[in-house]
Design a protein around this motif. Structure first.
Motif, PDB file in Angstrom:
ATOM      1  N   ARG A 108      -3.965  96.412  58.504  1.00 46.27           N
ATOM      2  CA  ARG A 108      -4.967  95.084  58.297  1.00 46.27           C
ATOM      3  C   ARG A 108      -5.461  94.706  59.462  1.00 46.27           C
ATOM      4  O   ARG A 108      -6.603  94.235  59.548  1.00 46.27           O
ATOM      5  CB  ARG A 108      -4.041  94.232  57.668  1.00 46.27           C
ATOM      6  N   GLU A 109      -4.706  94.693  60.564  1.00 48.49           N
ATOM      7  CA  GLU A 109      -5.326  94.293  61.752  1.00 48.49           C
ATOM      8  C   GLU A 109      -6.397  95.315  62.447  1.00 48.49           C
ATOM      9  O   GLU A 109      -7.521  94.899  62.787  1.00 48.49           O
ATOM     10  CB  GLU A 109      -4.260  94.227  62.891  1.00 48.49           C
ATOM     11  N   MET A 110      -6.018  96.430  62.134  1.00 48.63           N
ATOM     12  CA  MET A 110      -7.269  97.417  62.520  1.00 48.63           C
ATOM     13  C   MET A 110      -8.567  97.135  61.583  1.00 48.63           C
ATOM     14  O   MET A 110      -9.830  97.399  61.938  1.00 48.63           O
ATOM     15  CB  MET A 110      -6.663  99.025  62.202  1.00 48.63           C
ATOM     16  N   LEU A 111      -8.383  97.091  60.384  1.00 42.77           N
ATOM     17  CA  LEU A 111      -9.643  96.821  59.426  1.00 42.77           C
ATOM     18  C   LEU A 111     -10.080  95.580  59.823  1.00 42.77           C
ATOM     19  O   LEU A 111     -11.373  95.467  59.794  1.00 42.77           O
ATOM     20  CB  LEU A 111      -8.934  96.666  57.970  1.00 42.77           C
ATOM     21  N   ARG A 112      -9.455  94.518  60.147  1.00 43.67           N
ATOM     22  CA  ARG A 112     -10.118  93.177  60.693  1.00 43.67           C
ATOM     23  C   ARG A 112     -10.797  93.398  61.949  1.00 43.67           C
ATOM     24  O   ARG A 112     -12.062  92.991  62.024  1.00 43.67           O
ATOM     25  CB  ARG A 112      -9.063  92.180  60.777  1.00 43.67           C
ATOM     26  N   HIS A 113     -10.287  94.302  62.912  1.00 43.88           N
ATOM     27  CA  HIS A 113     -10.908  94.407  64.101  1.00 43.88           C
ATOM     28  C   HIS A 113     -12.398  95.300  63.887  1.00 43.88           C
ATOM     29  O   HIS A 113     -13.277  94.749  64.466  1.00 43.88           O
ATOM     30  CB  HIS A 113     -10.300  95.134  65.013  1.00 43.88           C
ATOM     31  N   HIS A 114     -12.181  96.057  62.705  1.00 43.01           N
ATOM     32  CA  HIS A 114     -13.564  96.871  62.452  1.00 43.01           C
ATOM     33  C   HIS A 114     -14.560  96.238  61.743  1.00 43.01           C
ATOM     34  O   HIS A 114     -15.702  96.391  62.171  1.00 43.01           O
ATOM     35  CB  HIS A 114     -12.935  98.204  61.717  1.00 43.01           C
ATOM     36  N   TYR A 137      -7.160  99.213  68.560  1.00 42.71           N
ATOM     37  CA  TYR A 137      -8.143  99.553  67.690  1.00 42.71           C
ATOM     38  C   TYR A 137      -9.295 100.228  68.620  1.00 42.71           C
ATOM     39  O   TYR A 137      -9.825 101.327  68.127  1.00 42.71           O
ATOM     40  CB  TYR A 137      -9.294  98.267  67.182  1.00 42.71           C
ATOM     41  N   LEU A 138      -9.553  99.882  69.766  1.00 35.54           N
ATOM     42  CA  LEU A 138     -10.282 100.612  70.800  1.00 35.54           C
ATOM     43  C   LEU A 138      -9.783 101.913  70.763  1.00 35.54           C
ATOM     44  O   LEU A 138     -10.846 102.943  70.802  1.00 35.54           O
ATOM     45  CB  LEU A 138     -10.502  99.953  72.079  1.00 35.54           C
ATOM     46  N   ARG A 139      -8.659 102.293  70.860  1.00 39.40           N
ATOM     47  CA  ARG A 139      -8.135 103.695  70.975  1.00 39.40           C
ATOM     48  C   ARG A 139      -8.193 104.584  69.929  1.00 39.40           C
ATOM     49  O   ARG A 139      -8.253 105.647  69.795  1.00 39.40           O
ATOM     50  CB  ARG A 139      -6.583 103.409  71.511  1.00 39.40           C
ATOM     51  N   LEU A 140      -8.604 103.945  68.664  1.00 38.81           N
ATOM     52  CA  LEU A 140      -9.043 104.768  67.388  1.00 38.81           C
ATOM     53  C   LEU A 140     -10.197 105.478  67.440  1.00 38.81           C
ATOM     54  O   LEU A 140     -10.438 106.458  66.834  1.00 38.81           O
ATOM     55  CB  LEU A 140      -9.089 103.878  66.431  1.00 38.81           C
ATOM     56  N   GLU A 141     -11.146 105.293  68.415  1.00 43.07           N
ATOM     57  CA  GLU A 141     -12.183 105.991  68.759  1.00 43.07           C
ATOM     58  C   GLU A 141     -13.265 105.951  67.599  1.00 43.07           C
ATOM     59  O   GLU A 141     -13.628 107.200  67.118  1.00 43.07           O
ATOM     60  CB  GLU A 141     -12.114 107.337  69.487  1.00 43.07           C
ATOM     61  N   LEU A 142     -13.431 104.908  67.132  1.00 44.20           N
ATOM     62  CA  LEU A 142     -14.073 105.029  65.702  1.00 44.20           C
ATOM     63  C   LEU A 142     -15.657 104.517  66.116  1.00 44.20           C
ATOM     64  O   LEU A 142     -15.661 103.854  67.057  1.00 44.20           O
ATOM     65  CB  LEU A 142     -13.666 104.130  64.637  1.00 44.20           C
ATOM     66  N   ILE A 147      -8.160 103.699  58.557  1.00 44.02           N
ATOM     67  CA  ILE A 147      -6.836 103.696  57.951  1.00 44.02           C
ATOM     68  C   ILE A 147      -6.327 105.204  58.346  1.00 44.02           C
ATOM     69  O   ILE A 147      -5.072 105.206  58.905  1.00 44.02           O
ATOM     70  CB  ILE A 147      -6.784 103.657  56.439  1.00 44.02           C
ATOM     71  N   ARG A 148      -7.054 106.112  58.242  1.00 43.85           N
ATOM     72  CA  ARG A 148      -6.758 107.388  58.535  1.00 43.85           C
ATOM     73  C   ARG A 148      -6.445 107.563  60.072  1.00 43.85           C
ATOM     74  O   ARG A 148      -5.558 108.100  60.564  1.00 43.85           O
ATOM     75  CB  ARG A 148      -7.836 108.402  58.180  1.00 43.85           C
ATOM     76  N   ALA A 149      -7.345 107.093  60.951  1.00 43.85           N
ATOM     77  CA  ALA A 149      -7.296 107.327  62.468  1.00 43.85           C
ATOM     78  C   ALA A 149      -6.086 106.363  62.795  1.00 43.85           C
ATOM     79  O   ALA A 149      -5.286 106.790  63.704  1.00 43.85           O
ATOM     80  CB  ALA A 149      -8.652 106.516  62.907  1.00 43.85           C
ATOM     81  N   ALA A 150      -5.898 105.361  62.258  1.00 44.34           N
ATOM     82  CA  ALA A 150      -4.574 104.311  62.531  1.00 44.34           C
ATOM     83  C   ALA A 150      -3.565 104.963  62.008  1.00 44.34           C
ATOM     84  O   ALA A 150      -2.229 105.243  62.912  1.00 44.34           O
ATOM     85  CB  ALA A 150      -4.830 103.134  61.796  1.00 44.34           C
ATOM     86  N   SER A 151      -3.514 105.859  60.933  1.00 46.52           N
ATOM     87  CA  SER A 151      -2.150 106.567  60.750  1.00 46.52           C
ATOM     88  C   SER A 151      -1.764 107.616  61.585  1.00 46.52           C
ATOM     89  O   SER A 151      -0.478 108.076  61.811  1.00 46.52           O
ATOM     90  CB  SER A 151      -2.048 106.832  59.256  1.00 46.52           C
ATOM     91  N   ARG A 152      -2.820 108.165  62.119  1.00 43.74           N
ATOM     92  CA  ARG A 152      -2.603 109.391  62.789  1.00 43.74           C
ATOM     93  C   ARG A 152      -1.997 108.711  64.181  1.00 43.74           C
ATOM     94  O   ARG A 152      -1.410 109.729  64.928  1.00 43.74           O
ATOM     95  CB  ARG A 152      -3.863 109.768  63.295  1.00 43.74           C
ATOM     96  N   LYS A 153      -2.228 107.613  64.523  1.00 53.25           N
ATOM     97  CA  LYS A 153      -1.625 106.954  65.931  1.00 53.25           C
ATOM     98  C   LYS A 153      -0.297 106.586  65.630  1.00 53.25           C
ATOM     99  O   LYS A 153       0.563 106.554  66.797  1.00 53.25           O
ATOM    100  CB  LYS A 153      -2.651 105.830  66.286  1.00 53.25           C
ATOM    101  N   LEU A 154       0.224 106.506  64.766  1.00 56.36           N
ATOM    102  CA  LEU A 154       1.711 106.122  64.416  1.00 56.36           C
ATOM    103  C   LEU A 154       2.492 107.591  64.551  1.00 56.36           C
ATOM    104  O   LEU A 154       2.135 108.315  64.047  1.00 56.36           O
ATOM    105  CB  LEU A 154       2.068 105.450  63.031  1.00 56.36           C
ATOM    106  N   ALA A 155       3.985 107.327  64.944  1.00 60.08           N
ATOM    107  CA  ALA A 155       4.722 108.145  65.046  1.00 60.08           C
ATOM    108  C   ALA A 155       5.082 108.746  63.574  1.00 60.08           C
ATOM    109  O   ALA A 155       5.068 107.927  62.580  1.00 60.08           O
ATOM    110  CB  ALA A 155       5.860 107.962  65.708  1.00 60.08           C
ATOM    111  N   PRO A 156       5.386 110.118  63.246  1.00 60.74           N
ATOM    112  CA  PRO A 156       5.768 110.547  61.878  1.00 60.74           C
ATOM    113  C   PRO A 156       6.737 109.803  61.324  1.00 60.74           C
ATOM    114  O   PRO A 156       7.029 109.370  60.165  1.00 60.74           O
ATOM    115  CB  PRO A 156       5.905 111.918  62.348  1.00 60.74           C
TER     116      PRO A 156
END
Length: 64
Positions: free
Chosen positions: A46-52, A5-10, A20-29
């Protein structure tokens, strides 16, 4: 997962959609397209949203 979550730089005030957009960019295609890993993707988002949400609550609590 908090480190991811911290690496999403939000910013705390970014919307859930931005998370969700930032998290999806971190996933491999290939991971984004693979139907077999759909449940894992949902769990990750869901985990990223919970941390946010936790970060938002913390800021509101301490008025940062």
């Amino acid at each position: 997962m908090y480190a991811a979550y911290l690496r999403l730089e939000l910013r705390v005030w970014d919307s859930d959609r931005a998370v969700i957009r930032a998290a999806s960019r971190k996933l491999a295609p290939s991971a984004r397209r693979d139907p077999a890993s759909r449940d894992a993707r949902k769990h990750f988002y869901r985990e990223m949203l919970r941390h946010h949400a936790d970060a938002r609550r913390l800021v509101l609590q301490f008025r940062l």
